[in-house]
Design an enzyme around this catalytic site. Sequence first.
Site, PDB file in Angstrom:
ATOM      1  N   LYS A  13       0.851  -1.193   0.000  1.00  0.00           N
ATOM      2  CA  LYS A  13       0.000   0.000   0.000  1.00  0.00           C
ATOM      3  C   LYS A  13       0.888   1.244   0.000  1.00  0.00           C
ATOM      4  CE  LYS A  13      -0.125   2.028   3.359  1.00  0.00           C
ATOM      5  NZ  LYS A  13       0.032   2.690   4.659  1.00  0.00           N
ATOM      6  N   ALA A  39       7.528  -0.198   7.507  1.00  0.00           N
ATOM      7  CA  ALA A  39       8.044   0.564   6.375  1.00  0.00           C
ATOM      8  C   ALA A  39       7.070   1.586   5.808  1.00  0.00           C
ATOM      9  CB  ALA A  39       8.465  -0.401   5.263  1.00  0.00           C
ATOM     10  N   ALA A  54      -1.470  -5.695   4.699  1.00  0.00           N
ATOM     11  CA  ALA A  54      -1.782  -6.393   3.458  1.00  0.00           C
ATOM     12  C   ALA A  54      -1.803  -7.893   3.671  1.00  0.00           C
ATOM     13  CB  ALA A  54      -0.769  -6.015   2.382  1.00  0.00           C
ATOM     14  N   ASP A  56      -5.022   0.093   8.529  1.00  0.00           N
ATOM     15  CA  ASP A  56      -4.794  -0.064   7.098  1.00  0.00           C
ATOM     16  C   ASP A  56      -5.389  -1.347   6.532  1.00  0.00           C
ATOM     17  OD1 ASP A  56      -3.468   2.314   6.575  1.00  0.00           O
ATOM     18  OD2 ASP A  56      -1.484   1.489   6.996  1.00  0.00           O
TER      19      ASP A  56
END
Length: 292
Positions: A9, A97, A104, A136
Amino acid sequence: MLTEEGRAKVNLTLRVVGRRVDGYHDLESVVAFADCADRLSLTPGSELGLKTTGPLAEACGEAADNLVFKAAQLLAERVPDLKLGEFVLDKVLPVAAGIGGGSADAAAALRLLARLNGLALDDKRLHEVALLTGADVPVCLASRACDMSGVGENLLPLKLPEMPCVMVNPRIGVATKDVFTALGLQKGELLVGASDVIQAPAWPEGDASIGDWIEALAAGTNDLEAPAMRIQPLIGEVLAALRDAAGSRLARMSGSGATCFAIFEDGAAARRAAETIERAHPEWWVHAGTLS
């Protein structure tokens, strides 16, 4: 065995609206997904398990702390007799990161469990678990470009063209919690006023060109870039390398860092830039590809 990809992402913009009284931060972000990804497989079985492989497997830590494990456990609490099994995670994306690697992976786990158990991807339980697992994870569940707002629960699909890009991570982790602490907002404090909302950029619609998108994105920002650079000044060096690359049209940090990206109008220029950066900094993680 079932398999899914956990695509990286990338936050093309990231605006911090403010900090709520419950301590969470309200955000508004244009999110795209890259063509680099972790790979997650699931072999049905009687017990839940997780093994990690790949070049960055050691960076994943204990399996019990992995978001794949957390998402599966939360879904099992909500779906009676949920079929589970052994996950194997092939880890290639950098951790801590700013590109949602763990999120994900968790989203990929939910998609795999949905396939195994015949659940629709719009099942409310999937989305409830996604948000509980991490801010996320909901956007990674759909894994498509969108405008994300709130604490990750509000998603407005966007139609992005394929944009050539270079992504660079200096292989130094930056903790999201530390970046928000460095931002320094108090509970109930707003960073964005009414005039900022009125003047917010309108994102291109329809079949807008890469140039149109670059122009619109350039009017935005990543509000976490400055506090992240105070924690890890090497981010500034990464951004400088991307901005100085021939053909670079827009360079910015993704999420809370330390991964940064640059958008190019030409794929060949992106590949040449990646090769140049890799030669100068062989210790960095560098990917040339596309965002969409």
